[in-house]
Design a protein around this motif. Structure first.
Motif, PDB file in Angstrom:
ATOM      1  N   LEU A   1       0.828  -1.200   0.000  1.00 40.08           N
ATOM      2  CA  LEU A   1       0.000   0.000   0.000  1.00 40.08           C
ATOM      3  C   LEU A   1       0.866   1.254   0.000  1.00 40.08           C
ATOM      4  CD1 LEU A   1      -2.774   1.367   0.197  1.00 40.08           C
ATOM      5  CD2 LEU A   1      -2.611   1.169   2.682  1.00 40.08           C
ATOM      6  N   THR A   2       1.912   1.252   0.811  1.00 42.08           N
ATOM      7  CA  THR A   2       2.824   2.406   0.885  1.00 42.08           C
ATOM      8  C   THR A   2       3.516   2.636  -0.451  1.00 42.08           C
ATOM      9  OG1 THR A   2       3.219   1.912   3.229  1.00 42.08           O
ATOM     10  CG2 THR A   2       4.755   3.421   2.144  1.00 42.08           C
ATOM     11  N   VAL A   3       4.027   1.560  -1.054  1.00 43.10           N
ATOM     12  CA  VAL A   3       4.707   1.658  -2.356  1.00 43.10           C
ATOM     13  C   VAL A   3       3.743   2.186  -3.408  1.00 43.10           C
ATOM     14  CG1 VAL A   3       5.789   0.335  -4.224  1.00 43.10           C
ATOM     15  CG2 VAL A   3       6.397  -0.138  -1.841  1.00 43.10           C
ATOM     16  N   ASN A   4       2.507   1.695  -3.380  1.00 45.61           N
ATOM     17  CA  ASN A   4       1.493   2.114  -4.351  1.00 45.61           C
ATOM     18  C   ASN A   4       1.156   3.603  -4.201  1.00 45.61           C
ATOM     19  OD1 ASN A   4      -0.442   1.576  -6.446  1.00 45.61           O
ATOM     20  ND2 ASN A   4      -2.038   1.636  -4.882  1.00 45.61           N
ATOM     21  N   ILE A   5       1.060   4.073  -2.960  1.00 49.72           N
ATOM     22  CA  ILE A   5       0.760   5.487  -2.704  1.00 49.72           C
ATOM     23  C   ILE A   5       1.900   6.371  -3.225  1.00 49.72           C
ATOM     24  CG2 ILE A   5       0.544   7.238  -0.890  1.00 49.72           C
ATOM     25  CD1 ILE A   5      -0.959   5.105   0.769  1.00 49.72           C
ATOM     26  N   ILE A   6       3.139   5.985  -2.929  1.00 48.16           N
ATOM     27  CA  ILE A   6       4.292   6.776  -3.370  1.00 48.16           C
ATOM     28  C   ILE A   6       4.392   6.792  -4.884  1.00 48.16           C
ATOM     29  CG2 ILE A   6       6.827   6.893  -3.353  1.00 48.16           C
ATOM     30  CD1 ILE A   6       6.712   5.760  -0.489  1.00 48.16           C
ATOM     31  N   ARG A   7       4.140   5.642  -5.514  1.00 43.59           N
ATOM     32  CA  ARG A   7       4.223   5.549  -6.971  1.00 43.59           C
ATOM     33  C   ARG A   7       3.161   6.414  -7.646  1.00 43.59           C
ATOM     34  NH1 ARG A   7       3.412   0.274  -7.718  1.00 43.59           N
ATOM     35  NH2 ARG A   7       5.611  -0.257  -7.491  1.00 43.59           N
ATOM     36  N   ARG A   8       1.946   6.371  -7.100  1.00 48.21           N
ATOM     37  CA  ARG A   8       0.829   7.076  -7.749  1.00 48.21           C
ATOM     38  C   ARG A   8       0.747   8.550  -7.359  1.00 48.21           C
ATOM     39  NH1 ARG A   8      -4.590   3.979  -6.644  1.00 48.21           N
ATOM     40  NH2 ARG A   8      -5.328   5.777  -7.832  1.00 48.21           N
ATOM     41  N   GLU A   9       1.107   8.882  -6.098  1.00 49.30           N
ATOM     42  CA  GLU A   9       0.881  10.234  -5.606  1.00 49.30           C
ATOM     43  C   GLU A   9       2.146  11.001  -5.241  1.00 49.30           C
ATOM     44  OE1 GLU A   9      -2.311  10.153  -2.606  1.00 49.30           O
ATOM     45  OE2 GLU A   9      -2.675   8.067  -3.224  1.00 49.30           O
ATOM     46  N   GLY A  10       3.306  10.301  -5.279  1.00 50.96           N
ATOM     47  CA  GLY A  10       4.558  10.967  -4.940  1.00 50.96           C
ATOM     48  C   GLY A  10       4.955  10.736  -3.492  1.00 50.96           C
ATOM     49  N   ILE A  11       6.233  10.961  -3.189  1.00 48.82           N
ATOM     50  CA  ILE A  11       6.764  10.691  -1.847  1.00 48.82           C
ATOM     51  C   ILE A  11       6.111  11.569  -0.780  1.00 48.82           C
ATOM     52  CG2 ILE A  11       8.687  12.318  -2.155  1.00 48.82           C
ATOM     53  CD1 ILE A  11       8.805   8.969  -0.211  1.00 48.82           C
ATOM     54  N   LEU A  12       5.739  12.814  -1.157  1.00 43.84           N
ATOM     55  CA  LEU A  12       5.131  13.706  -0.170  1.00 43.84           C
ATOM     56  C   LEU A  12       3.711  13.281   0.210  1.00 43.84           C
ATOM     57  CD1 LEU A  12       6.330  17.222  -1.404  1.00 43.84           C
ATOM     58  CD2 LEU A  12       7.236  15.853   0.472  1.00 43.84           C
ATOM     59  N   ALA A  13       3.162  12.317  -0.539  1.00 43.70           N
ATOM     60  CA  ALA A  13       1.803  11.852  -0.246  1.00 43.70           C
ATOM     61  C   ALA A  13       1.701  11.222   1.137  1.00 43.70           C
ATOM     62  CB  ALA A  13       1.346  10.854  -1.306  1.00 43.70           C
TER      63      ALA A  13
END
Length: 306
Positions: free
Chosen positions: A263-275
């Protein structure tokens, strides 16, 4: 009243006061955490506010202040239950574990004998115990705030939320987000340890009268200073865990990216590290004043009760 009960009552008073005052900020923080489409937090905030105004307007488009207050305080029931019980349990158990540490090292009931690691261990144990006991309440609160009252799948009440989760997800549904919550105990443990150490440092440098057998009575400014510094440091370090927990708690099924790491990897990939820091400014605006109020009410309540 013995000091363990004093800790519990003081924690309950602190949790109730803080939650009642800061729930609207919690509303915006949670909605910001769950936003996945906005390019930045300012845009997300404007969208959430406009949705709030729209859902609080009458048929003629005029804003109803009654509906506005009702909507922004949606989820206040489980939040009050969760916060009051969590703070009461946390401070009670923290005191119990500190007393256990004093017993183990064979010292009198005086916290000046405790080292920084004794504070940290006591805070961790108290936090883990509290998280396990109160997680079901936070799941219901998160879902009530995340979904507008007018939505067809919105929980109508706490009882409705409990029934809905149990029927559709079983007991496991009440413990969604528990793993990051247990990791997030580190934030509370670090914060409480820093707070106690700052208080002790200030007390050692002052000539204030003794308030009880363990702590000198500090001024209001000194309590505010200790609580705000400790909270800002600990929150900024551990905030991503809180954000991931909110995303997990809003899930009602088990998709492939259900676990923490995917989930964390998916969030960073889709929304960026600041997400993973979405909602942090709103959270700091909420938690720093809230923490100051919580610890000030807690300390003053102890002074009255002892």
């Amino acid at each position: 009243m013995d000091r363990n009960r004093v800790e519990a009552v003081a924690g309950l008073c602190a949790g109730f006061s803080t939650t009642l005052l800061t729930h609207p900020l919690d509303f915006f923080k949670l909605r910001l955490q769950l936003d996945t489409s906005s390019p930045n937090q300012l845009t997300a905030f404007k969208k959430i506010y406009n949705q709030l105004v729209y859902s609080s307007s009458n048929n003629n488009g005029q804003l109803s202040y009654y509906k506005f207050i009702q909507n922004i305080y949606r989820g206040i029931g489980p939040n009050l239950i969760g916060s009051t019980s969590a703070w009461a349990l946390y401070f009670y158990m923290y005191r119990q574990f500190k007393d256990l540490n004093l017993l183990i090292i064979n010292k009198s009931n005086d916290d000046k004998h405790l080292k920084h690691y004794n504070y940290l261990l006591s805070a961790f144990l108290a936090g883990w115990s509290t998280s396990i006991l109160t997680n079901p309440i936070w799941v219901i609160k998160t879902r009530m705030i995340a979904i507008d009252r007018s939505s067809p799948n919105a929980y109508k009440s706490i009882i409705n939320g409990i029934s809905n989760i149990y029927e559709n997800e079983g007991l496991k549904g009440f413990y969604r987000g528990l793993v990051p919550a247990l990791f997030n105990v580190a934030q509370g443990a670090v914060q409480l340890s820093i707070y106690d150490l700052l208080k002790r440092q200030i007390s050692d440098n002052d000539d204030n009268d003794v308030n009880d057998g363990n702590n000198k009575s500090l001024t209001t400014i000194q309590y505010v200073y200790s609580s705000s510094i400790s909270k800002m440091l600990s929150t900024s370090i551990f905030y991503p865990l809180q954000m991931i927990r909110s995303r997990l708690q809003i899930l009602t099924t088990n998709p492939p990216n259900y676990s923490i790491i995917p989930l964390t990897v998916n969030i960073i990939r889709r929304e960026g590290i600041l997400a993973i820091y979405k909602g942090l400014p709103a959270n700091l605006l909420r938690v720093v004043p809230a923490t100051c109020i919580t610890f000030l009410v807690y300390e003053k309540s102890k002074q009255i009760l002892f």
